[in-house]
Design an enzyme around this catalytic site. Structure first.
Site, PDB file in Angstrom:
ATOM      1  N   GLN A 168       0.834  -1.192   0.000  1.00 22.53           N
ATOM      2  CA  GLN A 168       0.000   0.000   0.000  1.00 22.53           C
ATOM      3  C   GLN A 168       0.873   1.249   0.000  1.00 22.53           C
ATOM      4  O   GLN A 168       1.877   1.316   0.709  1.00 22.53           O
ATOM      5  CB  GLN A 168      -0.891  -0.022   1.237  1.00 22.53           C
ATOM      6  CG  GLN A 168      -2.096   0.873   1.166  1.00 22.53           C
ATOM      7  CD  GLN A 168      -3.126   0.520   2.238  1.00 22.53           C
ATOM      8  OE1 GLN A 168      -3.114  -0.576   2.762  1.00 22.53           O
ATOM      9  NE2 GLN A 168      -4.003   1.443   2.554  1.00 22.53           N
ATOM     10  N   SER A 183       4.961  -5.532   3.337  1.00 20.52           N
ATOM     11  CA  SER A 183       3.638  -5.495   3.976  1.00 20.52           C
ATOM     12  C   SER A 183       2.636  -6.273   3.130  1.00 20.52           C
ATOM     13  O   SER A 183       2.780  -7.469   2.928  1.00 20.52           O
ATOM     14  CB  SER A 183       3.211  -4.044   4.207  1.00 20.52           C
ATOM     15  OG  SER A 183       2.002  -3.984   4.940  1.00 20.52           O
ATOM     16  N   LEU A 184       1.631  -5.590   2.572  1.00 21.69           N
ATOM     17  CA  LEU A 184       0.652  -6.255   1.717  1.00 21.69           C
ATOM     18  C   LEU A 184       1.310  -7.027   0.577  1.00 21.69           C
ATOM     19  O   LEU A 184       0.830  -8.076   0.151  1.00 21.69           O
ATOM     20  CB  LEU A 184      -0.313  -5.217   1.140  1.00 21.69           C
ATOM     21  CG  LEU A 184      -1.218  -5.715   0.018  1.00 21.69           C
ATOM     22  CD1 LEU A 184      -2.283  -6.650   0.566  1.00 21.69           C
ATOM     23  CD2 LEU A 184      -1.811  -4.561  -0.752  1.00 21.69           C
ATOM     24  N   ARG A 193      -8.378  -8.564   5.368  1.00 21.46           N
ATOM     25  CA  ARG A 193      -7.245  -7.996   6.110  1.00 21.46           C
ATOM     26  C   ARG A 193      -7.378  -6.482   6.210  1.00 21.46           C
ATOM     27  O   ARG A 193      -7.177  -5.896   7.283  1.00 21.46           O
ATOM     28  CB  ARG A 193      -5.942  -8.360   5.402  1.00 21.46           C
ATOM     29  CG  ARG A 193      -4.661  -7.761   5.981  1.00 21.46           C
ATOM     30  CD  ARG A 193      -3.487  -8.156   5.101  1.00 21.46           C
ATOM     31  NE  ARG A 193      -2.187  -7.733   5.637  1.00 21.46           N
ATOM     32  CZ  ARG A 193      -1.565  -6.616   5.289  1.00 21.46           C
ATOM     33  NH1 ARG A 193      -2.139  -5.769   4.416  1.00 21.46           N
ATOM     34  NH2 ARG A 193      -0.369  -6.322   5.798  1.00 21.46           N
ATOM     35  N   HIS A 240       0.698  -1.989  11.419  1.00 20.31           N
ATOM     36  CA  HIS A 240       1.844  -2.753  11.912  1.00 20.31           C
ATOM     37  C   HIS A 240       2.263  -2.398  13.351  1.00 20.31           C
ATOM     38  O   HIS A 240       3.292  -2.878  13.815  1.00 20.31           O
ATOM     39  CB  HIS A 240       3.048  -2.630  10.968  1.00 20.31           C
ATOM     40  CG  HIS A 240       2.778  -3.198   9.608  1.00 20.31           C
ATOM     41  ND1 HIS A 240       2.617  -4.547   9.392  1.00 20.31           N
ATOM     42  CD2 HIS A 240       2.608  -2.599   8.408  1.00 20.31           C
ATOM     43  CE1 HIS A 240       2.373  -4.752   8.110  1.00 20.31           C
ATOM     44  NE2 HIS A 240       2.344  -3.586   7.497  1.00 20.31           N
ATOM     45  N   GLN A 277       2.225 -10.489  11.097  1.00 13.51           N
ATOM     46  CA  GLN A 277       2.689  -9.334  10.323  1.00 13.51           C
ATOM     47  C   GLN A 277       1.790  -8.115  10.510  1.00 13.51           C
ATOM     48  O   GLN A 277       2.264  -6.977  10.522  1.00 13.51           O
ATOM     49  CB  GLN A 277       2.766  -9.719   8.844  1.00 13.51           C
ATOM     50  CG  GLN A 277       3.361  -8.648   7.952  1.00 13.51           C
ATOM     51  CD  GLN A 277       2.592  -8.500   6.648  1.00 13.51           C
ATOM     52  OE1 GLN A 277       1.395  -8.235   6.646  1.00 13.51           O
ATOM     53  NE2 GLN A 277       3.290  -8.659   5.538  1.00 13.51           N
TER      54      GLN A 277
END
Length: 320
Positions: free
Chosen positions: A10, A90-91, A115, A202, A251
């Site tokens: 993202q 991340s994503l 998510r 996060h 995560q």
């Protein structure tokens, strides 16, 4: 040579980001597949917007997954060689797992939308925040966060994205983030920037999201990756489906250790890293983290053809 692929997350989205692939059949087919699964026209969203809709987390995460997978498929169609290892920021880790064969694309699409919803709903709007800290080392940023938490009993702020040396992102309660940013400036940070995000991604505040995601992941079919995947949470590869599920759940509420990820690739002999997705954010980070590694960004169809040619020539030269 030793090749790695990395997938952005993202923040790399933009209207028109896939325009360089408009005539590529596998890219359009991938977007069409995603649109059927989610019952939403993702190609129109990335081509025309509106920008506010594209930037909604519940849309951004499926869009970025689709873009990464689409460009990966275009690479494979162009006879691009398989990398020795993959990772995602991340994503982007979900895109990496689809590319590695650990997750099916149709399963991954509703999973990342879930998510996004879980992460968005974990913290009420306005309670959390994120800020980029530029020009301060890891220890100084961590100390600034500790100073802010000492001033605000019960509030949380912590480093959550270790993007590159001197480029970290912190997240937590809004007031704590603001105080930590001020403390970071006092400790020598060149710049601090509040980020236009909807949740403190996060950070420990996202633990409710991690718990919801863990439960959802138990319903998802996960298989052993065909290509090793370096995970954000521990900079390790996992082979068992259950350990992959656990890494993905953790995560959501754990820091993205990107600097360590690129350095681990370098330590394993990676010489070339290809960014598989729109933009070139990760390519820039690679240059800062490991300047000896050659980085490429697959921004359009021509870039794919050029990189396939460069990688093929380099591989033949190395073999001779």
């Amino acid at each position: 040579m030793r090749l790695a692929f990395v997938f952005p997350g993202q923040g790399s989205q933009a209207i028109g980001m896939m325009s360089g692939f408009a005539g590529h059949p596998s890219v359009r087919a991938t977007f069409d597949e995603a649109s059927r699964v989610l019952e939403q026209d993702l190609w129109q969203l990335v081509a025309e917007g509106p920008e506010a809709d594209l930037n909604q987390t519940v849309n951004t995460q499926p869009v970025m997954l689709t873009a990464g997978v689409a460009i990966w498929r275009a690479w494979r169609d162009a006879a691009g060689v398989l990398p020795a290892i993959v990772a995602g920021h991340s994503l982007g880790e979900y895109s990496a797992l689809v590319a590695a064969g650990a997750l099916s694309f149709p399963d991954a699409l509703p999973l990342v939308r879930f998510r996004a919803q879980a992460m968005q709903e974990a913290v009420p709007a306005g309670v959390g925040a994120m800020a980029a800290i530029i020009g301060l080392d890891d220890a100084g940023t961590a100390a600034a966060c500790a100073e802010a938490m000492a001033q605000l009993d019960g509030q949380v702020v912590e480093p959550v994205n270790y993007n590159a040396p001197g480029q970290l992102v912190i997240a937590g309660h809004r007031e704590a983030v603001l105080r930590a940013a001020t403390a970071a400036k006092a400790r020598g940070a060149k710049r601090t920037v509040m980020l236009p995000v909807s949740a403190p991604f996060h950070s420990a505040l996202l633990k409710p999201a991690a718990q919801r995601l863990a439960a959802r992941l138990e319903t998802i079919d996960v298989t052993t990756p065909q290509i090793p995947v370096l995970h954000n949470v521990d900079v390790a590869t996992h082979h068992s489906p259950q350990s992959i599920r656990e890494a993905l759940a953790q995560q959501a509420a754990s820091p993205v250790r990107w600097t360590e990820t690129i350095r681990a690739m370098e330590a394993h002999g990676v010489t070339h890293i290809v960014e598989c997705g729109p933009g070139k954010v990760l390519t820039g980070l690679t240059k800062r983290i490991a300047p000896e590694i050659t980085g490429f960004a697959l921004n359009d169809g021509e870039a794919i053809r050029n990189v396939v040619a460069v990688v093929s020539v380099t591989a033949m030269a190395a073999a001779s």
